[in-house]
Scaffold this motif. Structure first.
Motif, PDB file in Angstrom:
ATOM      1  N   ILE A  97       0.841  -1.207   0.000  1.00  0.00           N
ATOM      2  CA  ILE A  97       0.000   0.000   0.000  1.00  0.00           C
ATOM      3  C   ILE A  97       0.869   1.248   0.000  1.00  0.00           C
ATOM      4  O   ILE A  97       0.604   2.216  -0.733  1.00  0.00           O
ATOM      5  CB  ILE A  97      -0.946  -0.012   1.214  1.00  0.00           C
ATOM      6  CG1 ILE A  97      -2.014  -1.105   1.048  1.00  0.00           C
ATOM      7  CG2 ILE A  97      -1.606   1.345   1.405  1.00  0.00           C
ATOM      8  CD1 ILE A  97      -2.889  -1.299   2.260  1.00  0.00           C
ATOM      9  N   ALA A  98       1.938   1.238   0.793  1.00  0.00           N
ATOM     10  CA  ALA A  98       2.834   2.399   0.856  1.00  0.00           C
ATOM     11  C   ALA A  98       3.498   2.649  -0.500  1.00  0.00           C
ATOM     12  O   ALA A  98       3.570   3.792  -0.973  1.00  0.00           O
ATOM     13  CB  ALA A  98       3.885   2.190   1.939  1.00  0.00           C
ATOM     14  N   ILE A 118       3.478   5.861  -5.664  1.00  0.00           N
ATOM     15  CA  ILE A 118       3.467   5.911  -7.130  1.00  0.00           C
ATOM     16  C   ILE A 118       2.236   6.644  -7.642  1.00  0.00           C
ATOM     17  O   ILE A 118       2.319   7.482  -8.549  1.00  0.00           O
ATOM     18  CB  ILE A 118       3.529   4.480  -7.698  1.00  0.00           C
ATOM     19  CG1 ILE A 118       4.879   3.848  -7.386  1.00  0.00           C
ATOM     20  CG2 ILE A 118       3.287   4.479  -9.200  1.00  0.00           C
ATOM     21  CD1 ILE A 118       4.960   2.365  -7.674  1.00  0.00           C
ATOM     22  N   ILE A 119       1.075   6.365  -7.057  1.00  0.00           N
ATOM     23  CA  ILE A 119      -0.156   7.038  -7.487  1.00  0.00           C
ATOM     24  C   ILE A 119      -0.080   8.530  -7.193  1.00  0.00           C
ATOM     25  O   ILE A 119      -0.488   9.368  -8.019  1.00  0.00           O
ATOM     26  CB  ILE A 119      -1.380   6.400  -6.788  1.00  0.00           C
ATOM     27  CG1 ILE A 119      -1.605   4.974  -7.322  1.00  0.00           C
ATOM     28  CG2 ILE A 119      -2.631   7.241  -7.000  1.00  0.00           C
ATOM     29  CD1 ILE A 119      -2.675   4.201  -6.591  1.00  0.00           C
ATOM     30  N   GLU A 120       0.459   8.891  -6.034  1.00  0.00           N
ATOM     31  CA  GLU A 120       0.583  10.302  -5.677  1.00  0.00           C
ATOM     32  C   GLU A 120       1.494  11.041  -6.668  1.00  0.00           C
ATOM     33  O   GLU A 120       1.209  12.178  -7.052  1.00  0.00           O
ATOM     34  CB  GLU A 120       1.141  10.433  -4.259  1.00  0.00           C
ATOM     35  CG  GLU A 120       1.143  11.864  -3.737  1.00  0.00           C
ATOM     36  CD  GLU A 120       1.611  11.951  -2.296  1.00  0.00           C
ATOM     37  OE1 GLU A 120       1.861  13.080  -1.834  1.00  0.00           O
ATOM     38  OE2 GLU A 120       1.728  10.902  -1.634  1.00  0.00           O
ATOM     39  N   LYS A 146       1.107  16.616 -16.390  1.00  0.00           N
ATOM     40  CA  LYS A 146       0.988  15.845 -17.611  1.00  0.00           C
ATOM     41  C   LYS A 146       0.640  14.404 -17.285  1.00  0.00           C
ATOM     42  O   LYS A 146       1.275  13.775 -16.456  1.00  0.00           O
ATOM     43  CB  LYS A 146       2.306  15.895 -18.390  1.00  0.00           C
ATOM     44  CG  LYS A 146       2.258  15.145 -19.716  1.00  0.00           C
ATOM     45  CD  LYS A 146       3.600  15.232 -20.418  1.00  0.00           C
ATOM     46  CE  LYS A 146       3.575  14.443 -21.734  1.00  0.00           C
ATOM     47  NZ  LYS A 146       4.877  14.487 -22.426  1.00  0.00           N
ATOM     48  N   GLU A 147      -0.391  13.881 -17.935  1.00  0.00           N
ATOM     49  CA  GLU A 147      -0.786  12.493 -17.701  1.00  0.00           C
ATOM     50  C   GLU A 147       0.228  11.542 -18.322  1.00  0.00           C
ATOM     51  O   GLU A 147       0.661  11.730 -19.452  1.00  0.00           O
ATOM     52  CB  GLU A 147      -2.169  12.211 -18.302  1.00  0.00           C
ATOM     53  CG  GLU A 147      -3.316  12.875 -17.557  1.00  0.00           C
ATOM     54  CD  GLU A 147      -4.661  12.407 -18.090  1.00  0.00           C
ATOM     55  OE1 GLU A 147      -4.671  11.705 -19.129  1.00  0.00           O
ATOM     56  OE2 GLU A 147      -5.686  12.744 -17.475  1.00  0.00           O
ATOM     57  N   ARG A 148       0.633  10.532 -17.559  1.00  0.00           N
ATOM     58  CA  ARG A 148       1.527   9.506 -18.081  1.00  0.00           C
ATOM     59  C   ARG A 148       0.708   8.435 -18.785  1.00  0.00           C
ATOM     60  O   ARG A 148      -0.462   8.212 -18.480  1.00  0.00           O
ATOM     61  CB  ARG A 148       2.327   8.855 -16.957  1.00  0.00           C
ATOM     62  CG  ARG A 148       3.290   9.785 -16.225  1.00  0.00           C
ATOM     63  CD  ARG A 148       4.184   8.934 -15.333  1.00  0.00           C
ATOM     64  NE  ARG A 148       4.827   9.721 -14.293  1.00  0.00           N
ATOM     65  CZ  ARG A 148       5.619   9.199 -13.366  1.00  0.00           C
ATOM     66  NH1 ARG A 148       5.854   7.906 -13.372  1.00  0.00           N
ATOM     67  NH2 ARG A 148       6.167   9.957 -12.442  1.00  0.00           N
ATOM     68  N   GLU A 149       1.356   7.727 -19.708  1.00  0.00           N
ATOM     69  CA  GLU A 149       0.694   6.636 -20.400  1.00  0.00           C
ATOM     70  C   GLU A 149       1.225   5.279 -19.958  1.00  0.00           C
ATOM     71  O   GLU A 149       1.160   4.316 -20.716  1.00  0.00           O
ATOM     72  CB  GLU A 149       0.843   6.811 -21.908  1.00  0.00           C
ATOM     73  CG  GLU A 149      -0.077   7.885 -22.488  1.00  0.00           C
ATOM     74  CD  GLU A 149      -1.558   7.580 -22.253  1.00  0.00           C
ATOM     75  OE1 GLU A 149      -2.040   6.525 -22.694  1.00  0.00           O
ATOM     76  OE2 GLU A 149      -2.234   8.399 -21.601  1.00  0.00           O
ATOM     77  N   ASP A 150       1.834   5.206 -18.743  1.00  0.00           N
ATOM     78  CA  ASP A 150       2.142   3.894 -18.182  1.00  0.00           C
ATOM     79  C   ASP A 150       0.855   3.307 -17.627  1.00  0.00           C
ATOM     80  O   ASP A 150      -0.215   3.920 -17.687  1.00  0.00           O
ATOM     81  CB  ASP A 150       3.235   4.005 -17.112  1.00  0.00           C
ATOM     82  CG  ASP A 150       2.890   5.015 -16.034  1.00  0.00           C
ATOM     83  OD1 ASP A 150       1.726   5.027 -15.588  1.00  0.00           O
ATOM     84  OD2 ASP A 150       3.762   5.802 -15.650  1.00  0.00           O
ATOM     85  N   PHE A 151       0.921   2.092 -17.075  1.00  0.00           N
ATOM     86  CA  PHE A 151      -0.302   1.427 -16.625  1.00  0.00           C
ATOM     87  C   PHE A 151      -1.043   2.229 -15.559  1.00  0.00           C
ATOM     88  O   PHE A 151      -2.275   2.338 -15.581  1.00  0.00           O
ATOM     89  CB  PHE A 151       0.030   0.024 -16.084  1.00  0.00           C
ATOM     90  CG  PHE A 151       0.280  -1.002 -17.143  1.00  0.00           C
ATOM     91  CD1 PHE A 151       0.354  -0.652 -18.477  1.00  0.00           C
ATOM     92  CD2 PHE A 151       0.455  -2.339 -16.814  1.00  0.00           C
ATOM     93  CE1 PHE A 151       0.593  -1.586 -19.467  1.00  0.00           C
ATOM     94  CE2 PHE A 151       0.695  -3.300 -17.793  1.00  0.00           C
ATOM     95  CZ  PHE A 151       0.763  -2.922 -19.118  1.00  0.00           C
ATOM     96  N   VAL A 152      -0.298   2.784 -14.620  1.00  0.00           N
ATOM     97  CA  VAL A 152      -0.949   3.560 -13.556  1.00  0.00           C
ATOM     98  C   VAL A 152      -1.646   4.779 -14.149  1.00  0.00           C
ATOM     99  O   VAL A 152      -2.795   5.092 -13.803  1.00  0.00           O
ATOM    100  CB  VAL A 152       0.079   4.005 -12.490  1.00  0.00           C
ATOM    101  CG1 VAL A 152      -0.576   4.917 -11.457  1.00  0.00           C
ATOM    102  CG2 VAL A 152       0.668   2.779 -11.793  1.00  0.00           C
ATOM    103  N   GLY A 153      -0.958   5.477 -15.057  1.00  0.00           N
ATOM    104  CA  GLY A 153      -1.554   6.648 -15.685  1.00  0.00           C
ATOM    105  C   GLY A 153      -2.810   6.308 -16.466  1.00  0.00           C
ATOM    106  O   GLY A 153      -3.821   7.029 -16.396  1.00  0.00           O
ATOM    107  N   VAL A 154      -2.764   5.200 -17.209  1.00  0.00           N
ATOM    108  CA  VAL A 154      -3.937   4.783 -17.989  1.00  0.00           C
ATOM    109  C   VAL A 154      -5.106   4.453 -17.063  1.00  0.00           C
ATOM    110  O   VAL A 154      -6.246   4.866 -17.293  1.00  0.00           O
ATOM    111  CB  VAL A 154      -3.584   3.570 -18.872  1.00  0.00           C
ATOM    112  CG1 VAL A 154      -4.846   2.976 -19.502  1.00  0.00           C
ATOM    113  CG2 VAL A 154      -2.592   3.977 -19.960  1.00  0.00           C
ATOM    114  N   THR A 197     -12.166   1.559  -7.574  1.00  0.00           N
ATOM    115  CA  THR A 197     -11.618   2.195  -6.383  1.00  0.00           C
ATOM    116  C   THR A 197     -10.088   2.242  -6.487  1.00  0.00           C
ATOM    117  O   THR A 197      -9.490   1.611  -7.349  1.00  0.00           O
ATOM    118  CB  THR A 197     -12.013   1.416  -5.119  1.00  0.00           C
ATOM    119  OG1 THR A 197     -11.361   0.128  -5.146  1.00  0.00           O
ATOM    120  CG2 THR A 197     -13.520   1.213  -5.057  1.00  0.00           C
ATOM    121  N   ASP A 198      -9.469   2.975  -5.575  1.00  0.00           N
ATOM    122  CA  ASP A 198      -8.005   3.019  -5.553  1.00  0.00           C
ATOM    123  C   ASP A 198      -7.423   1.637  -5.280  1.00  0.00           C
ATOM    124  O   ASP A 198      -6.375   1.272  -5.824  1.00  0.00           O
ATOM    125  CB  ASP A 198      -7.516   4.011  -4.489  1.00  0.00           C
ATOM    126  CG  ASP A 198      -7.746   5.456  -4.910  1.00  0.00           C
ATOM    127  OD1 ASP A 198      -7.999   5.695  -6.109  1.00  0.00           O
ATOM    128  OD2 ASP A 198      -7.666   6.344  -4.037  1.00  0.00           O
TER     129      ASP A 198
END
Length: 297
Positions: free
Chosen positions: A238-239, A244-246, A253-261, A276-277
């Motif tokens: 979780i940490a 990474i999400i923060e 600028k939005e990233r196009e990696d998996f988290v960004g998508v 959900t998160d």
């Protein structure tokens, strides 16, 4: 006594028919059933049993009745013709903790959420367009710049080499696809911590959990320390994910990696089930763990 004879005969008939309909299995041992027949290569053990008993067998693993198929025809029936019946996996103890309540594609039960998560993975994360988009990362990590796989192999020429470790490192570096960063970009301490966390996660998913085979004895997971390990690893996951999400949320600028998508998809209004998160973390982590598993298999 005579009054109970018809009932006894009916019961015997039912038992006889049931035994005829059940797939064959070798004689089980008390309590553990057929667990003793599985080695550290269980697919080999089950294949050997299938050669003796036929393409469908019925081993009992602890308290859990299991059906194993070992032919292309039966596999097609399970994985294709009747896929919706067999799509849900058992809610394993490790998955309940480390996939955030079984909310990844692997362990979530068949239903609306599973169909939506699978569709997102296929169309947004693993589509041909997305695979092509990340080609430059694969090229960078498999070509000779310093610290990459070819350079590491060249430096080890003539010496005994642990290829599993090298491919493990490569998979970690390819986390740029999922997280937008490679471990070697972090400090040595942060990089080691991330590797240790994900390695422990993989070990917990792949390890033996007595509660999964003996549901009545789940309390033993506390005595063996497994639940403590799971809670600790979950806190660390979780940490890591929150950090990474923060980073992604704070960037303009939005990233196009998996988290960004996934953060972009999370905002869509046409979702049948809200993401959900925790769902987001589970979807990203399963892709990362799959790459780690493939690297050492």
């Amino acid at each position: 006594m005579d009054d109970y004879t018809p009932q006894a005969l009916c019961l015997l008939a039912v038992l006889f028919i049931t035994l005829l309909l059940l797939p064959p299995s070798p004689p089980p041992l008390p309590i553990i059933g057929h667990l003793h027949l599985l080695t550290d290569m269980p697919h080999h053990s089950l294949s050997d049993l299938a050669l003796k008993l036929g393409p469908i067998i019925h081993p009992r693993l602890g308290q859990v009745a299991t059906v194993v198929v070992s032919s292309a025809r039966l596999a097609a029936l399970v994985l294709k013709t009747h896929d919706h019946v067999f799509a849900s996996r058992p809610p394993l103890t490790a998955a309940q903790y480390l996939s955030f309540g079984c909310s990844d594609v692997t362990f979530s039960p068949h239903g609306t959420y599973w169909r939506q998560a699978r569709k997102i993975c296929v169309t947004e994360l693993l589509s041909p367009k997305r695979v092509t988009y990340f080609q430059f990362i694969r090229n960078e990590e498999t070509h000779p710049p310093p610290h990459h796989l070819p350079s590491s192999l060249s430096a080890l020429s003539g010496s005994e080499t642990d290829m599993s470790q090298l491919f493990f490192t490569l998979a970690n570096n390819l986390c740029r696809v999922a997280f937008g960063k490679r471990f070697m970009d972090d400090s040595e301490g942060e990089k080691k911590h991330m590797v240790d966390v994900l390695t422990e996660t993989q070990a917990l998913f792949a390890g033996f959990c007595i509660g999964d085979f003996f549901p009545d004895w789940k309390w033993l997971n506390s005595i063996t320390g497994l639940n403590r390990r799971l809670r600790k690893n979950l806190e660390e996951l979780i940490a890591v994910c929150n950090e990474i999400i923060e980073e992604h949320v704070n960037e303009k600028k939005e990233r196009e990696d998996f988290v960004g998508v996934l953060l972009r998809v999370q905002k869509r209004k046409d979702l049948e089930v809200a993401i959900t998160d925790d769902n987001l973390k589970a979807l990203v982590l399963v892709s990362k763990l799959k790459s780690l598993s493939n690297s050492v298999s």
